[in-house]
Design a protein around this motif. Structure first.
Motif, short mmCIF file in Angstrom:
data_model
loop_
_atom_site.label_atom_id
_atom_site.label_comp_id
_atom_site.label_asym_id
_atom_site.label_seq_id
_atom_site.Cartn_x
_atom_site.Cartn_y
_atom_site.Cartn_z
N ILE A 75 0.71 -1.31 -0.01
CA ILE A 75 0.00 0.04 0.11
C ILE A 75 0.69 1.38 0.13
O ILE A 75 0.68 2.20 -0.67
N THR A 76 2.15 1.16 0.87
CA THR A 76 2.79 2.45 0.77
C THR A 76 3.64 2.68 -0.62
O THR A 76 3.26 3.89 -1.23
N VAL A 77 3.86 1.75 -1.11
CA VAL A 77 4.60 1.86 -2.56
C VAL A 77 3.50 2.15 -3.64
O VAL A 77 3.96 3.07 -4.34
N GLY A 78 2.39 1.55 -3.39
CA GLY A 78 1.44 1.95 -4.41
C GLY A 78 1.09 3.56 -4.13
O GLY A 78 0.85 3.95 -5.32
N LEU A 79 0.68 3.64 -3.06
CA LEU A 79 0.52 5.28 -2.66
C LEU A 79 1.71 6.26 -3.11
O LEU A 79 1.30 7.28 -3.87
N ILE A 80 2.81 6.00 -2.96
CA ILE A 80 3.99 6.73 -3.56
C ILE A 80 3.90 6.93 -5.04
O ILE A 80 4.13 7.84 -5.74
N GLY A 81 3.70 5.60 -5.69
CA GLY A 81 3.68 5.43 -7.00
C GLY A 81 2.52 6.31 -7.72
O GLY A 81 2.47 7.10 -8.59
N LEU A 82 1.29 6.38 -6.95
CA LEU A 82 0.28 7.14 -7.28
C LEU A 82 0.41 8.63 -7.29
O LEU A 82 0.29 9.29 -8.23
N GLY A 83 1.23 8.89 -6.39
CA GLY A 83 1.50 10.37 -6.00
C GLY A 83 2.52 10.81 -6.97
O GLY A 83 2.49 11.90 -7.46
N LEU A 84 3.42 9.96 -7.43
CA LEU A 84 4.53 10.48 -8.45
C LEU A 84 3.82 10.49 -9.73
O LEU A 84 4.24 11.21 -10.76
N THR A 85 2.64 9.65 -10.11
CA THR A 85 2.29 9.92 -11.31
C THR A 85 1.27 10.95 -11.30
O THR A 85 1.07 11.72 -12.63
#
Length: 116
Positions: free
Chosen positions: A38-48
């Motif tokens: 969830i942490t990596v996914g949220l960071i990836g979503l924020g980066l996109t």
């Protein structure tokens, strides 16, 4: 491009306990993968979505990839993890680590005012 792959790696890390069928006797590794995913996914979503505000968070992804690599031995130290869990986390951790390093490389040289 890297941001989308980070998002996908995070989603897979979160759902991997159910995809690989972690046993019911391994709740700690399941929770670990879920939280890290969830942490990596949220960071990836924020980066996109807002890369200019999230570029510093890209540095967190590489240590999370290292954690995914070592977590089968750290979290399940008492009775060891099954081979499927170890293989899943080793591949996923290595991919997340490489994507984190790529995201860090994209942020080098970026200041608050924008690219040089």
């Amino acid at each position: 491009m890297v941001e989308g792959l980070i998002l996908l790696a995070g989603v897979y890390a979160a759902i991997s306990p159910w995809v690989v069928h972690f046993s019911a006797g391994e709740p700690n590794i399941t929770v670990s993968n879920l939280i890290v995913g969830i942490t990596v996914g949220l960071i990836g979503l924020g980066l996109t979505m807002v890369p200019e505000r999230m570029f510093r968070m890209a540095w967190v992804i590489a240590p999370l990839g290292v954690w995914l690599l070592i977590s089968p031995w750290v979290v399940t130290a008492a009775h060891g993890a099954r081979a499927g869990i170890i293989w899943n986390n080793c591949w996923l951790g290595a991919i997340t680590l490489l994507l984190g390093c790529a995201a860090m490389g994209l942020t080098v040289g970026v200041t608050r005012r924008g690219p040089r």
